[in-house]
Design a protein around this motif. Structure first.
Motif, mmCIF file in Angstrom:
data_model
loop_
_atom_site.group_PDB
_atom_site.id
_atom_site.type_symbol
_atom_site.label_atom_id
_atom_site.label_comp_id
_atom_site.label_asym_id
_atom_site.label_seq_id
_atom_site.Cartn_x
_atom_site.Cartn_y
_atom_site.Cartn_z
ATOM 1 N N PRO A 208 0.826 -1.213 0.000
ATOM 2 C CA PRO A 208 0.000 0.000 0.000
ATOM 3 C C PRO A 208 0.859 1.261 0.000
ATOM 4 N N ILE A 209 0.279 2.353 -0.496
ATOM 5 C CA ILE A 209 0.934 3.657 -0.466
ATOM 6 C C ILE A 209 0.042 4.606 0.327
ATOM 7 N N PHE A 210 0.632 5.272 1.319
ATOM 8 C CA PHE A 210 -0.101 6.224 2.150
ATOM 9 C C PHE A 210 0.487 7.623 1.969
ATOM 10 N N ASN A 211 -0.358 8.641 2.155
ATOM 11 C CA ASN A 211 0.160 10.009 2.089
ATOM 12 C C ASN A 211 0.666 10.446 3.464
ATOM 13 N N LYS A 212 1.013 11.710 3.582
ATOM 14 C CA LYS A 212 1.587 12.213 4.833
ATOM 15 C C LYS A 212 0.599 12.162 5.994
ATOM 16 N N ASN A 213 -0.691 12.092 5.655
ATOM 17 C CA ASN A 213 -1.732 12.004 6.682
ATOM 18 C C ASN A 213 -2.137 10.565 6.956
ATOM 19 N N ASN A 214 -1.314 9.639 6.469
ATOM 20 C CA ASN A 214 -1.551 8.201 6.642
ATOM 21 C C ASN A 214 -2.856 7.734 5.999
ATOM 22 N N LYS A 215 -3.248 8.400 4.923
ATOM 23 C CA LYS A 215 -4.433 8.001 4.174
ATOM 24 C C LYS A 215 -4.012 7.162 2.975
ATOM 25 N N LEU A 216 -4.702 6.055 2.764
ATOM 26 C CA LEU A 216 -4.401 5.181 1.627
ATOM 27 C C LEU A 216 -4.672 5.912 0.323
ATOM 28 N N ILE A 217 -3.659 6.006 -0.542
ATOM 29 C CA ILE A 217 -3.821 6.718 -1.815
ATOM 30 C C ILE A 217 -3.536 5.834 -3.018
ATOM 31 N N GLY A 218 -3.186 4.571 -2.780
ATOM 32 C CA GLY A 218 -2.920 3.684 -3.901
ATOM 33 C C GLY A 218 -2.074 2.508 -3.499
ATOM 34 N N SER A 219 -1.571 1.820 -4.501
ATOM 35 C CA SER A 219 -0.743 0.637 -4.264
ATOM 36 C C SER A 219 0.208 0.465 -5.441
ATOM 37 N N ILE A 220 1.402 -0.029 -5.143
ATOM 38 C CA ILE A 220 2.351 -0.339 -6.213
ATOM 39 C C ILE A 220 2.652 -1.823 -6.204
ATOM 40 N N SER A 221 2.865 -2.356 -7.385
ATOM 41 C CA SER A 221 3.147 -3.790 -7.502
ATOM 42 C C SER A 221 4.312 -4.028 -8.447
ATOM 43 N N ALA A 222 4.955 -5.156 -8.249
ATOM 44 C CA ALA A 222 5.952 -5.666 -9.186
ATOM 45 C C ALA A 222 5.405 -6.968 -9.746
ATOM 46 N N SER A 223 5.487 -7.123 -11.061
ATOM 47 C CA SER A 223 4.926 -8.302 -11.727
ATOM 48 C C SER A 223 5.964 -8.958 -12.613
ATOM 49 N N GLY A 224 5.959 -10.268 -12.608
ATOM 50 C CA GLY A 224 6.894 -10.987 -13.455
ATOM 51 C C GLY A 224 6.428 -12.405 -13.719
ATOM 52 N N PRO A 225 7.058 -13.074 -14.656
ATOM 53 C CA PRO A 225 6.683 -14.455 -14.978
ATOM 54 C C PRO A 225 7.050 -15.392 -13.846
ATOM 55 N N SER A 226 6.241 -16.412 -13.641
ATOM 56 C CA SER A 226 6.476 -17.363 -12.558
ATOM 57 C C SER A 226 7.805 -18.092 -12.720
ATOM 58 N N SER A 227 8.331 -18.124 -13.934
ATOM 59 C CA SER A 227 9.605 -18.806 -14.180
ATOM 60 C C SER A 227 10.786 -18.133 -13.490
ATOM 61 N N ARG A 228 10.674 -16.798 -13.245
ATOM 62 C CA ARG A 228 11.782 -16.113 -12.580
ATOM 63 C C ARG A 228 11.356 -15.326 -11.339
ATOM 64 N N PHE A 229 10.060 -15.118 -11.175
ATOM 65 C CA PHE A 229 9.565 -14.370 -10.017
ATOM 66 C C PHE A 229 9.346 -15.359 -8.878
ATOM 67 N N LYS A 230 10.387 -15.613 -8.124
ATOM 68 C CA LYS A 230 10.384 -16.680 -7.121
ATOM 69 C C LYS A 230 9.885 -16.201 -5.758
ATOM 70 N N LEU A 231 9.078 -17.022 -5.112
ATOM 71 C CA LEU A 231 8.512 -16.668 -3.812
ATOM 72 C C LEU A 231 9.584 -16.480 -2.747
ATOM 73 N N GLU A 232 10.698 -17.201 -2.882
ATOM 74 C CA GLU A 232 11.759 -17.043 -1.883
ATOM 75 C C GLU A 232 12.415 -15.654 -1.951
ATOM 76 N N ASN A 233 12.134 -14.937 -3.038
ATOM 77 C CA ASN A 233 12.696 -13.586 -3.177
ATOM 78 C C ASN A 233 11.700 -12.489 -2.806
ATOM 79 N N VAL A 234 10.533 -12.879 -2.301
ATOM 80 C CA VAL A 234 9.483 -11.908 -1.997
ATOM 81 C C VAL A 234 9.973 -10.840 -1.013
ATOM 82 N N LYS A 235 10.693 -11.252 0.022
ATOM 83 C CA LYS A 235 11.177 -10.278 1.015
ATOM 84 C C LYS A 235 12.065 -9.234 0.367
#
Length: 250
Positions: A208-235
């Motif tokens: 999630p993305i919050f503004n200076k008033n801690n209000k939710l203003i959106g979300s950012i994501s990273a997307s990739g193919p399952s062949s290289r987007f490994k769950l062990e790299n989520v952190k």
């Protein structure tokens, strides 16, 4: 201002009723089925569609069905409502895309859907089909689940009660109880995952993305193919996303 609907232009009202029928779940309509949907007779519907086609607001496809046209996107890009968000996220999401080496998207909650307003392509060459100005479902996307999870409880339940949990892949959440559990998990861990829930072969992680008033203003994501987007790299992905998010000043 007088709000008597009799003073309004009924043709414009009818045209917008037609446009409102086009959704992510129903992107194409035939004349007859659109007439049934809106309650207008077939000749009126055809006349309105023909006019909208001439203005490039609607386009007629090879299968003789109709879909939204390029003019809407052109007009949408002139709207300044989200311009500050676009400006504020442009460089941060570009930097995230470079560091994470995957496609990065910025989306907001609009009309009970995810509305994408910015995008930075992966430097690895894979193009994600999601485009700026497009909509996707809340329940089947990482950004959507994030936006729901971090909304107020009242807003969250109001949206879910009216949400159609459409099926996209065998991994799509289609039961509201399961979705609520997923949102609770998302809130606890601070991020959401889309494990091939909207598209087979595509993995996404969002915060999630919050503004200076801690209000939710959106979300950012990273997307990739399952062949290289490994769950062990989520952190590691989360760390990069959060570092980039800190540069979004709103």
């Amino acid at each position: 201002m007088e709000s008597n609907s009799k003073s309004y232009n009924q043709s414009i009202i009818k045209a917008f009723a037609l446009l409102d029928a086009f959704t992510p779940e129903k992107k194409e309509w035939g004349v007859r089925e659109l007439a049934l949907k809106t309650g207008y007779n077939k000749s009126t519907t055809y006349r309105l569609l023909s006019t909208l086609v001439s203005l490039q607001v609607i386009q007629q496809n090879e299968n003789e069905k109709y879909s939204l046209g390029s003019k809407l996107f052109e007009l949408g890009n002139r709207v300044s409502l989200y311009q500050s968000l676009i400006n504020a996220t442009k460089i941060p999401i570009r930097d995230i895309a470079i560091n994470i080496q995957e496609t990065v998207l910025y989306g907001v909650l609009k009309d009970n859907q995810v509305f994408y307003i910015n995008k930075a392509e992966s430097i690895q060459g894979l193009k994600i089909s999601t485009s700026v100005g497009s909509y996707q479902p809340l329940h089947a996307t990482a950004i959507g689940k994030t936006l729901l999870a971090f909304s107020s409880e009242n807003k969250k339940h109001q949206i879910i009660n009216n949400l159609q949990l459409s099926f996209f892949t065998p991994n799509t959440i289609t039961h509201k109880k399961t979705l609520l559990l997923e949102l609770e998990k998302t809130q606890q861990q601070g991020y959401a995952l889309d494990l091939e829930e909207f598209e087979i072969g595509l993995i996404c992680v969002a915060i999630p993305i919050f503004n200076k008033n801690n209000k939710l203003i959106g979300s950012i994501s990273a997307s990739g193919p399952s062949s290289r987007f490994k769950l062990e790299n989520v952190k590691n992905y989360i760390t990069i996303l959060k570092n980039g998010a800190q540069k979004i000043n709103l």
